[in-house]
Design a protein around this motif. Structure first.
Motif, PDB file in Angstrom:
ATOM      1  N   THR A  43     -56.271   9.818  -6.383  1.00 32.04           N
ATOM      2  CA  THR A  43     -55.047  10.501  -5.936  1.00 32.04           C
ATOM      3  C   THR A  43     -53.841   9.579  -6.087  1.00 32.04           C
ATOM      4  O   THR A  43     -52.771  10.017  -6.506  1.00 32.04           O
ATOM      5  N   CYS A  44     -54.025   8.331  -5.751  1.00 34.31           N
ATOM      6  CA  CYS A  44     -52.911   7.387  -5.668  1.00 34.31           C
ATOM      7  C   CYS A  44     -52.401   7.011  -7.054  1.00 34.31           C
ATOM      8  O   CYS A  44     -51.191   6.842  -7.236  1.00 34.31           O
ATOM      9  N   CYS A  47     -49.417   8.337  -9.170  1.00 32.60           N
ATOM     10  CA  CYS A  47     -48.072   7.767  -9.029  1.00 32.60           C
ATOM     11  C   CYS A  47     -48.080   6.247  -9.184  1.00 32.60           C
ATOM     12  O   CYS A  47     -47.297   5.698  -9.944  1.00 32.60           O
ATOM     13  N   HIS A  48     -48.953   5.581  -8.446  1.00 36.67           N
ATOM     14  CA  HIS A  48     -49.003   4.113  -8.500  1.00 36.67           C
ATOM     15  C   HIS A  48     -49.811   3.672  -9.714  1.00 36.67           C
ATOM     16  O   HIS A  48     -50.973   4.057  -9.852  1.00 36.67           O
ATOM     17  N   PRO A  59     -43.584   1.796  -6.034  1.00 35.69           N
ATOM     18  CA  PRO A  59     -43.900   0.358  -6.043  1.00 35.69           C
ATOM     19  C   PRO A  59     -45.340   0.100  -6.469  1.00 35.69           C
ATOM     20  O   PRO A  59     -46.171   1.006  -6.477  1.00 35.69           O
ATOM     21  N   ILE A  61     -49.039  -1.303  -5.918  1.00 33.75           N
ATOM     22  CA  ILE A  61     -49.899  -1.496  -4.742  1.00 33.75           C
ATOM     23  C   ILE A  61     -51.191  -2.224  -5.095  1.00 33.75           C
ATOM     24  O   ILE A  61     -52.046  -2.388  -4.254  1.00 33.75           O
ATOM     25  N   PHE A  64     -52.542  -6.125  -3.442  1.00 32.84           N
ATOM     26  CA  PHE A  64     -51.970  -6.227  -2.090  1.00 32.84           C
ATOM     27  C   PHE A  64     -52.997  -6.866  -1.162  1.00 32.84           C
ATOM     28  O   PHE A  64     -54.154  -6.479  -1.184  1.00 32.84           O
ATOM     29  N   PHE A  69     -51.661  -3.966   3.341  1.00 31.80           N
ATOM     30  CA  PHE A  69     -51.854  -2.608   2.821  1.00 31.80           C
ATOM     31  C   PHE A  69     -52.129  -1.643   3.983  1.00 31.80           C
ATOM     32  O   PHE A  69     -51.500  -0.592   4.100  1.00 31.80           O
ATOM     33  N   MET A  73     -49.819   1.513   5.369  1.00 29.88           N
ATOM     34  CA  MET A  73     -50.339   2.881   5.487  1.00 29.88           C
ATOM     35  C   MET A  73     -50.222   3.390   6.922  1.00 29.88           C
ATOM     36  O   MET A  73     -49.889   4.555   7.151  1.00 29.88           O
ATOM     37  N   TYR A  76     -46.702   4.523   7.571  1.00 29.07           N
ATOM     38  CA  TYR A  76     -46.414   5.873   7.065  1.00 29.07           C
ATOM     39  C   TYR A  76     -47.033   6.888   8.015  1.00 29.07           C
ATOM     40  O   TYR A  76     -46.416   7.883   8.375  1.00 29.07           O
ATOM     41  N   ARG A  81     -42.399   4.327   8.678  1.00 29.07           N
ATOM     42  CA  ARG A  81     -41.821   4.393   7.334  1.00 29.07           C
ATOM     43  C   ARG A  81     -41.576   5.862   7.025  1.00 29.07           C
ATOM     44  O   ARG A  81     -42.477   6.683   7.182  1.00 29.07           O
ATOM     45  N   ASN A  83     -40.875   7.667   4.192  1.00 25.55           N
ATOM     46  CA  ASN A  83     -41.142   8.387   2.941  1.00 25.55           C
ATOM     47  C   ASN A  83     -42.073   9.582   3.155  1.00 25.55           C
ATOM     48  O   ASN A  83     -43.221   9.430   3.589  1.00 25.55           O
ATOM     49  N   THR A  85     -43.613  11.783   1.096  1.00 23.94           N
ATOM     50  CA  THR A  85     -44.852  11.868   0.307  1.00 23.94           C
ATOM     51  C   THR A  85     -45.932  10.979   0.901  1.00 23.94           C
ATOM     52  O   THR A  85     -47.065  11.418   1.130  1.00 23.94           O
ATOM     53  N   MET A  86     -45.571   9.739   1.125  1.00 24.63           N
ATOM     54  CA  MET A  86     -46.560   8.789   1.632  1.00 24.63           C
ATOM     55  C   MET A  86     -46.985   9.128   3.054  1.00 24.63           C
ATOM     56  O   MET A  86     -48.125   8.890   3.439  1.00 24.63           O
ATOM     57  N   LEU A  89     -49.551  11.882   2.759  1.00 20.98           N
ATOM     58  CA  LEU A  89     -50.800  11.334   2.236  1.00 20.98           C
ATOM     59  C   LEU A  89     -51.520  10.489   3.283  1.00 20.98           C
ATOM     60  O   LEU A  89     -52.716  10.655   3.517  1.00 20.98           O
TER      61      LEU A  89
HETATM   62  C1  HEC Z   1     -46.483  11.447  -5.422  1.00 20.58           C
HETATM   63  C2  HEC Z   1     -46.483  10.032  -5.730  1.00 20.58           C
HETATM   64  C3  HEC Z   1     -47.326   9.110  -4.863  1.00 20.58           C
HETATM   65  C4  HEC Z   1     -48.677   9.224  -4.604  1.00 20.58           C
HETATM   66  C5  HEC Z   1     -49.656  10.288  -5.092  1.00 20.58           C
HETATM   67  C6  HEC Z   1     -49.013   8.064  -3.782  1.00 20.58           C
HETATM   68  N1  HEC Z   1     -47.916   7.299  -3.541  1.00 20.58           N
HETATM   69 FE1  HEC Z   1     -47.867   5.593  -2.418  1.00 20.58          FE
HETATM   70  N2  HEC Z   1     -45.853   5.483  -2.692  1.00 20.58           N
HETATM   71  C7  HEC Z   1     -45.096   6.378  -3.427  1.00 20.58           C
HETATM   72  C8  HEC Z   1     -43.687   6.024  -3.306  1.00 20.58           C
HETATM   73  C9  HEC Z   1     -42.505   6.741  -3.956  1.00 20.58           C
HETATM   74  C10 HEC Z   1     -43.649   4.881  -2.458  1.00 20.58           C
HETATM   75  C11 HEC Z   1     -42.399   4.129  -1.936  1.00 20.58           C
HETATM   76  C12 HEC Z   1     -42.078   4.811  -0.641  1.00 20.58           C
HETATM   77  C13 HEC Z   1     -41.101   4.089   0.242  1.00 20.58           C
HETATM   78  O1  HEC Z   1     -40.013   3.751  -0.206  1.00 20.58           O
HETATM   79  O2  HEC Z   1     -41.469   3.860   1.423  1.00 20.58           O
HETATM   80  C14 HEC Z   1     -45.024   4.574  -2.102  1.00 20.58           C
HETATM   81  C15 HEC Z   1     -45.410   3.491  -1.303  1.00 20.58           C
HETATM   82  C16 HEC Z   1     -46.705   3.126  -1.038  1.00 20.58           C
HETATM   83  C17 HEC Z   1     -47.103   1.933  -0.315  1.00 20.58           C
HETATM   84  C18 HEC Z   1     -46.184   0.857   0.223  1.00 20.58           C
HETATM   85  C19 HEC Z   1     -45.935  -0.170  -0.863  1.00 20.58           C
HETATM   86  C20 HEC Z   1     -45.000  -1.257  -0.440  1.00 20.58           C
HETATM   87  O3  HEC Z   1     -44.648  -2.086  -1.307  1.00 20.58           O
HETATM   88  O4  HEC Z   1     -44.619  -1.328   0.725  1.00 20.58           O
HETATM   89  C21 HEC Z   1     -48.458   1.947  -0.238  1.00 20.58           C
HETATM   90  C22 HEC Z   1     -49.352   0.897   0.406  1.00 20.58           C
HETATM   91  C23 HEC Z   1     -48.912   3.142  -0.904  1.00 20.58           C
HETATM   92  N3  HEC Z   1     -47.817   3.839  -1.390  1.00 20.58           N
HETATM   93  C24 HEC Z   1     -50.213   3.517  -1.035  1.00 20.58           C
HETATM   94  C25 HEC Z   1     -50.639   4.720  -1.596  1.00 20.58           C
HETATM   95  C26 HEC Z   1     -51.999   5.167  -1.570  1.00 20.58           C
HETATM   96  C27 HEC Z   1     -53.163   4.406  -0.953  1.00 20.58           C
HETATM   97  C28 HEC Z   1     -52.031   6.380  -2.198  1.00 20.58           C
HETATM   98  C29 HEC Z   1     -53.226   7.288  -2.416  1.00 20.58           C
HETATM   99  C30 HEC Z   1     -53.902   7.746  -1.193  1.00 20.58           C
HETATM  100  C31 HEC Z   1     -50.669   6.670  -2.611  1.00 20.58           C
HETATM  101  N4  HEC Z   1     -49.852   5.655  -2.225  1.00 20.58           N
HETATM  102  C32 HEC Z   1     -50.292   7.803  -3.318  1.00 20.58           C
HETATM  103  C33 HEC Z   1     -45.561   7.433  -4.181  1.00 20.58           C
HETATM  104  C34 HEC Z   1     -46.862   7.893  -4.185  1.00 20.58           C
END
Ligand code: HEC
Length: 112
Positions: A43-44, A47-48, A59, A61, A64, A69, A73, A76, A81, A83, A85-86, A89
């Motif tokens: 899933t992650c 995007c990542h 960003p 990940i 980390f 990490f 999470m 969020y 935090r 965001n 989307t996060m 999730l």
């Molecule tokens: C739809 C796109 C998308 C998906 C899918 C996604 N992320 Fe993210 N993620 C982002 C974005 C955009 C940010 C930056 C958000 C912010 O500014 O706080 C982020 C930030 C993060 C961060 C913080 C990174 C930091 O440098 O502080 C973590 C950890 C993370 N994601 C983990 C995950 C994990 C684990 C999954 C899967 C379960 C996931 N993400 C799925 C878009 C996504």
């Protein structure tokens, strides 16, 4: 019961008791299940980037440290935090799943 059998039984009880105790201990972020983490990471990585490269506002990940990490999470999850989307999730993941993801992404080396 012979003394020998009683001794074997006592050893067995001690061993299983120790195992049960070990299991009950709270797990640290580095103890996550790698296989589960890899599975959930599908899933992650939509995007990542798994290479560790930044893509737009997303960003990196990979690599980390697991405690950082897990903390991100949790932030969020509990709204520290913002965001959206996060947050959605993270809210859908259990603590065990977050530990698993932390262990998996922490074990991946950036390749770009
Ligand atoms: C739809 C796109 C998308 C998906 C899918 C996604 N992320 Fe993210 N993620 C982002 C974005 C955009 C940010 C930056 C958000 C912010 O500014 O706080 C982020 C930030 C993060 C961060 C913080 C990174 C930091 O440098 O502080 C973590 C950890 C993370 N994601 C983990 C995950 C994990 C684990 C999954 C899967 C379960 C996931 N993400 C799925 C878009 C996504």
């Amino acid at each position: 019961m012979s003394r020998r059998a009683a001794f074997a039984l006592a050893l067995f009880a001690a061993a299983t008791g120790a195992a049960a105790q070990q299991h009950a201990q709270p797990q640290g972020p580095a103890d996550g299940d790698l296989e589960l983490g890899k599975f959930l990471s599908e899933t992650c990585v939509a995007c990542h980037q798994i290479s560790g490269r930044m893509s737009g506002a997303v960003p990196t990940i990979v690599g980390f440290p697991p405690p950082a990490f897990v903390e991100a999470m949790q932030q969020y999850k509990n709204g520290l935090r913002p965001n959206e989307t996060m947050r959605t999730l993270a809210a859908s993941l259990s603590d065990e799943e977050i530990r698993a993801l932390a262990a998996y992404f922490g074990s991946v080396k950036p390749t770009y």
